[in-house]
Scaffold this active site. Structure first.
Site, PDB file in Angstrom:
ATOM      1  N   TYR A  84       2.543   2.179  -4.428  1.00 48.15           N
ATOM      2  CA  TYR A  84       3.419   1.553  -3.436  1.00 48.15           C
ATOM      3  C   TYR A  84       3.412   2.319  -2.114  1.00 48.15           C
ATOM      4  O   TYR A  84       3.218   1.721  -1.047  1.00 48.15           O
ATOM      5  CB  TYR A  84       4.832   1.430  -4.011  1.00 48.15           C
ATOM      6  CG  TYR A  84       5.692   0.407  -3.307  1.00 48.15           C
ATOM      7  CD1 TYR A  84       5.145  -0.548  -2.456  1.00 48.15           C
ATOM      8  CD2 TYR A  84       7.072   0.387  -3.484  1.00 48.15           C
ATOM      9  CE1 TYR A  84       5.935  -1.492  -1.816  1.00 48.15           C
ATOM     10  CE2 TYR A  84       7.875  -0.549  -2.850  1.00 48.15           C
ATOM     11  CZ  TYR A  84       7.288  -1.483  -2.009  1.00 48.15           C
ATOM     12  OH  TYR A  84       8.067  -2.396  -1.369  1.00 48.15           O
ATOM     13  N   GLU A 101      -0.643  -0.581   5.099  1.00 43.08           N
ATOM     14  CA  GLU A 101      -0.132  -1.719   5.873  1.00 43.08           C
ATOM     15  C   GLU A 101       0.293  -1.282   7.267  1.00 43.08           C
ATOM     16  O   GLU A 101      -0.042  -1.929   8.272  1.00 43.08           O
ATOM     17  CB  GLU A 101       1.045  -2.358   5.132  1.00 43.08           C
ATOM     18  CG  GLU A 101       0.643  -3.037   3.821  1.00 43.08           C
ATOM     19  CD  GLU A 101       1.859  -3.411   2.982  1.00 43.08           C
ATOM     20  OE1 GLU A 101       2.952  -3.569   3.572  1.00 43.08           O
ATOM     21  OE2 GLU A 101       1.711  -3.546   1.759  1.00 43.08           O
TER      22      GLU A 101
END
Length: 204
Positions: free
Chosen positions: A127, A134
């Site tokens: 994660y 991102e």
């Protein structure tokens, strides 16, 4: 599950033989666009109760990924050569292979403990890697968006509405600050709940 596995093969093949992120996006773009966009159905699945997950959290995660897939990497070519693409595609791919394997075995009537453990453990590393990728990718798109005034809506216009995509992306990045910790702690709580229940010894 099969689609994300094929995407992983493409990712590994490219990095093993090309040893550069250049061209990686072109290699995986088709599968990435198809299977990540199809994840929109998961919001509906949660709403209908087919999957026991939060509709709000699922909607946010799906939206952020679909947004990054189409509004950033597809629409802003300069972002496609970013190392962020390697990070988020790797994290997404491993995560989805594990998650859809979990769903697959659930349909068969029983999930092996290893897959349950992977689903509720790998995110601890994946994660943060995915989020980092991102953010790097969005950041790498800012200059082109600003220079080309991509998706800008300037006044005057018939709708009498102005929109600055550059500032929207900056806001999008800032929103990770309050949202990421909430999602991460929620997943940690789910891990304790699920794995704790499995590992807890049965009383006589």
């Amino acid at each position: 599950m099969i689609g994300w596995t094929l995407l992983m093969f493409k990712l590994v093949y490219h990095m093993a033989f090309e040893k550069t992120v250049a061209g990686l996006y072109d290699e995986v773009a088709t599968f990435l666009n198809i299977f990540q966009t199809a994840a929109i159905l998961e919001i509906l699945h949660c709403a209908l109760g087919l999957v026991r997950s939060s509709v709000v959290l699922t909607a946010f995660q799906v939206f952020s990924r679909v947004f990054l897939t189409w509004a950033i990497t597809y629409s802003v070519p300069s972002s496609q050569s970013s190392y962020g693409v390697l990070l988020f595609v790797t994290a997404w791919t491993i995560t989805e292979i594990i998650r859809y394997s979990f769903y697959f075995f659930t349909l068969l009537g029983g999930v092996p403990y290893l897959i349950v453990w992977c689903r509720y453990t790998f995110f601890i590393v994946l994660y943060p890697i995915g989020v980092t990728g991102e953010l790097i990718t969005v950041y790498s798109s800012l200059k082109e968006v600003h220079d080309k005034k991509l998706y800008y809506l300037q006044l005057p216009n018939a709708a009498n509405i102005a929109f600055n995509y550059f500032y929207f992306l900056v806001f999008f990045m800032i929103m990770y600050i309050p949202v990421f910790p909430q999602l991460y702690t929620h997943m940690l709580a789910q891990r304790r709940k699920v794995l704790g229940k499995i590992d807890k010894p049965k009383t006589q």
